[in-house]
Design an enzyme around this catalytic site. Structure first.
Site, PDB file in Angstrom:
ATOM      1  N   ALA A 191      45.242 -64.195  36.167  1.00  0.00           N
ATOM      2  CA  ALA A 191      46.241 -63.972  37.199  1.00  0.00           C
ATOM      3  C   ALA A 191      45.499 -63.747  38.510  1.00  0.00           C
ATOM      4  CB  ALA A 191      47.088 -62.758  36.836  1.00  0.00           C
ATOM      5  N   GLY A 194      44.928 -64.096  32.306  1.00  0.00           N
ATOM      6  CA  GLY A 194      46.107 -64.964  32.228  1.00  0.00           C
ATOM      7  C   GLY A 194      45.790 -66.392  31.801  1.00  0.00           C
ATOM      8  N   GLU A 242      45.534 -66.270  28.144  1.00  0.00           N
ATOM      9  CA  GLU A 242      46.907 -66.071  27.663  1.00  0.00           C
ATOM     10  C   GLU A 242      47.708 -67.375  27.713  1.00  0.00           C
ATOM     11  OE1 GLU A 242      47.129 -62.680  30.447  1.00  0.00           O
ATOM     12  OE2 GLU A 242      47.994 -61.573  28.759  1.00  0.00           O
ATOM     13  N   GLU A 264      40.876 -57.760  31.518  1.00  0.00           N
ATOM     14  CA  GLU A 264      41.769 -56.926  32.340  1.00  0.00           C
ATOM     15  C   GLU A 264      41.402 -55.452  32.388  1.00  0.00           C
ATOM     16  OE1 GLU A 264      42.776 -59.376  30.366  1.00  0.00           O
ATOM     17  OE2 GLU A 264      44.449 -60.464  31.263  1.00  0.00           O
TER      18      GLU A 264
HETATM   19  N1  CAA Z   1      42.173 -64.173  41.055  1.00  0.00           N
HETATM   20  C1  CAA Z   1      41.968 -64.532  42.337  1.00  0.00           C
HETATM   21  N2  CAA Z   1      40.890 -65.200  42.755  1.00  0.00           N
HETATM   22  C2  CAA Z   1      39.967 -65.532  41.837  1.00  0.00           C
HETATM   23  C3  CAA Z   1      40.107 -65.208  40.484  1.00  0.00           C
HETATM   24  C4  CAA Z   1      41.280 -64.513  40.099  1.00  0.00           C
HETATM   25  N3  CAA Z   1      41.532 -64.179  38.817  1.00  0.00           N
HETATM   26  N4  CAA Z   1      39.028 -65.631  39.828  1.00  0.00           N
HETATM   27  C5  CAA Z   1      38.240 -66.233  40.731  1.00  0.00           C
HETATM   28  N5  CAA Z   1      38.800 -66.170  41.958  1.00  0.00           N
HETATM   29  C6  CAA Z   1      38.260 -66.686  43.221  1.00  0.00           C
HETATM   30  C7  CAA Z   1      37.137 -65.799  43.722  1.00  0.00           C
HETATM   31  O1  CAA Z   1      37.641 -64.684  44.397  1.00  0.00           O
HETATM   32  C8  CAA Z   1      36.389 -66.765  44.627  1.00  0.00           C
HETATM   33  O2  CAA Z   1      37.100 -66.879  45.833  1.00  0.00           O
HETATM   34  P1  CAA Z   1      36.284 -66.941  47.238  1.00  0.00           P
HETATM   35  O3  CAA Z   1      35.464 -68.193  47.129  1.00  0.00           O
HETATM   36  O4  CAA Z   1      37.373 -67.015  48.245  1.00  0.00           O
HETATM   37  O5  CAA Z   1      35.439 -65.712  47.277  1.00  0.00           O
HETATM   38  C9  CAA Z   1      36.547 -68.103  43.894  1.00  0.00           C
HETATM   39  O6  CAA Z   1      37.652 -67.934  43.008  1.00  0.00           O
HETATM   40  C10 CAA Z   1      35.337 -68.449  43.066  1.00  0.00           C
HETATM   41  O7  CAA Z   1      35.060 -67.369  42.198  1.00  0.00           O
HETATM   42  P2  CAA Z   1      33.632 -66.657  42.088  1.00  0.00           P
HETATM   43  O8  CAA Z   1      32.894 -66.784  43.367  1.00  0.00           O
HETATM   44  O9  CAA Z   1      33.857 -65.281  41.548  1.00  0.00           O
HETATM   45  O10 CAA Z   1      32.951 -67.613  41.007  1.00  0.00           O
HETATM   46  P3  CAA Z   1      31.804 -67.199  39.982  1.00  0.00           P
HETATM   47  O11 CAA Z   1      31.353 -68.468  39.357  1.00  0.00           O
HETATM   48  O12 CAA Z   1      30.783 -66.333  40.631  1.00  0.00           O
HETATM   49  O13 CAA Z   1      32.532 -66.310  38.861  1.00  0.00           O
HETATM   50  C11 CAA Z   1      34.288 -65.753  37.306  1.00  0.00           C
HETATM   51  C12 CAA Z   1      33.514 -66.873  38.048  1.00  0.00           C
HETATM   52  C13 CAA Z   1      33.358 -65.079  36.315  1.00  0.00           C
HETATM   53  C14 CAA Z   1      35.417 -66.439  36.564  1.00  0.00           C
HETATM   54  C15 CAA Z   1      34.809 -64.728  38.326  1.00  0.00           C
HETATM   55  O14 CAA Z   1      35.491 -65.441  39.372  1.00  0.00           O
HETATM   56  C16 CAA Z   1      35.772 -63.747  37.748  1.00  0.00           C
HETATM   57  O15 CAA Z   1      35.347 -62.810  37.094  1.00  0.00           O
HETATM   58  N6  CAA Z   1      37.082 -63.924  38.028  1.00  0.00           N
HETATM   59  C17 CAA Z   1      38.091 -62.986  37.620  1.00  0.00           C
HETATM   60  C18 CAA Z   1      38.346 -63.064  36.126  1.00  0.00           C
HETATM   61  C19 CAA Z   1      39.362 -62.023  35.730  1.00  0.00           C
HETATM   62  O16 CAA Z   1      39.147 -60.843  35.824  1.00  0.00           O
HETATM   63  N7  CAA Z   1      40.536 -62.491  35.230  1.00  0.00           N
HETATM   64  C20 CAA Z   1      41.593 -61.626  34.804  1.00  0.00           C
HETATM   65  C21 CAA Z   1      42.571 -61.408  35.911  1.00  0.00           C
HETATM   66  S1  CAA Z   1      43.736 -60.156  35.518  1.00  0.00           S
HETATM   67  C22 CAA Z   1      44.949 -60.930  34.628  1.00  0.00           C
HETATM   68  O17 CAA Z   1      44.853 -62.078  34.287  1.00  0.00           O
HETATM   69  C23 CAA Z   1      46.150 -60.083  34.344  1.00  0.00           C
HETATM   70  C24 CAA Z   1      47.095 -60.629  33.360  1.00  0.00           C
HETATM   71  O18 CAA Z   1      46.844 -60.707  32.189  1.00  0.00           O
HETATM   72  C25 CAA Z   1      48.456 -60.995  33.793  1.00  0.00           C
END
Ligand code: CAA
Length: 258
Positions: free
Chosen positions: A64, A109, A112, A132
């Site tokens: 998400a 998400g 999921e 999460e």
């Molecule tokens: N939401 C919003 N933006 C996201 C995102 C997310 N879940 N995941 C990645 N992005 C964005 C980053 O912020 C970044 O944006 P900018 O270039 O503007 O800074 C861009 O995508 C590229 O990401 P990274 O620079 O972080 O890329 P990376 O290769 O270094 O890392 C990653 C990749 C390990 C996937 C890392 O992006 C990450 O950890 N993302 C979040 C993963 C996460 O925590 N997901 C769970 C979300 S909570 C959820 O899903 C709740 C639910 O169940 C409903």
């Protein structure tokens, strides 16, 4: 209909729905979920298999949208979770086979979403997980429940409590992913599986999916009753007559889904 954050493409009876916000690693914000829901609703009877995948090189869906979620208070979070649950329940309720082609990160998400498909094929570079708790929340689009049903309670708890990302090989080992393919072959593999399915009777596949899904939460006796009923109900359908006639006439069946 034109979409901003997804693409819906039709190739004969196979539709491919791509979550397509690669700059945000296809993160699911409100708009994307709404478009996803609308696209799933728009599928007609001519679509017989749905493949779900992610745009760009890196991600299936990285979760998400954390930037959007960070501003939510409890009432909006309830609505956001309800939207995600509704969209994924709609996907799950389709009577056609749904295949997740996990081409990269499938986190939160995204994992999921894959879990709401009938099965998951993954590329060698895929990473899956429910991170999460590292954000101070829990999975909100069905992950705690669907992952548990897919891999069992202890493994689901391990993944949810650690928030660990696992690679495709590990995901296959624990039964979350069916097959692991080289990145360049993932979609072709999914399409070849879809091609096999669309040769078969659509009514029969829909019935098989329904009884498998409905039977999964029932005891074996009740579940087998569903199967017996489903089997019998198919007799008299055009597909049943055609399927058996074609066999006896030694020719491929031409199914109509009726
Ligand atoms: N939401 C919003 N933006 C996201 C995102 C997310 N879940 N995941 C990645 N992005 C964005 C980053 O912020 C970044 O944006 P900018 O270039 O503007 O800074 C861009 O995508 C590229 O990401 P990274 O620079 O972080 O890329 P990376 O290769 O270094 O890392 C990653 C990749 C390990 C996937 C890392 O992006 C990450 O950890 N993302 C979040 C993963 C996460 O925590 N997901 C769970 C979300 S909570 C959820 O899903 C709740 C639910 O169940 C409903």
């Amino acid at each position: 209909m034109t979409y901003e954050n997804i693409r819906l493409e039709h190739d004969g009876a196979v539709a491919t729905l791509t979550i397509d916000r690669p700059k945000a690693l296809n993160a699911l914000n409100n708009k994307t979920l709404q478009e996803f829901e609308a696209a799933v609703k728009s599928l007609g009877a001519d679509t017989r298999v749905l493949i779900v995948t992610g745009g760009g090189e890196k991600a299936f869906v990285a979760g998400a949208d954390i930037a959007e979620m960070s501003a939510l208070e409890e009432p909006q979070a309830r609505e956001f979770a309800a939207l995600g649950h509704r969209a994924f329940a709609l996907l799950e309720s389709l009577s056609i086979p749904t295949i997740a082609a996990v081409n990269g990160f499938a986190l939160g998400g995204g994992c999921e979403l894959a879990l709401a498909c009938d099965f998951i094929y993954a590329s060698e570079k895929a990473q899956l997980g429910l991170p999460e708790v590292g954000l101070g929340v829990i999975p909100g689009f069905g992950g705690t429940q669907r992952l548990t049903r897919a891999v069992g309670r202890a493994r689901a708890k391990e993944l949810v409590f650690t928030g660990a990302r696992i690679d495709a090989a590990k995901a296959k080992e624990i039964g979350l992913v069916l097959e692991v393919l080289p990145a360049g072959e993932l979609l072709a593999h999914c399409r070849s599986i879809a091609a096999k399915m669309i040769k078969n009777g659509p009514l029969a596949i829909a019935t098989a999916k329904r009884v498998i899904e409905q039977g999964a939460d029932k005891d074996l006796g009740e579940a087998n009753t569903l199967e017996r009923q489903g089997f019998a109900e198919l007799f008299g359908s055009d597909d049943q007559r055609e399927g058996m006639k074609a066999f006896l006439e030694k020719r491929p069946a031409v199914f109509t889904g009726k």
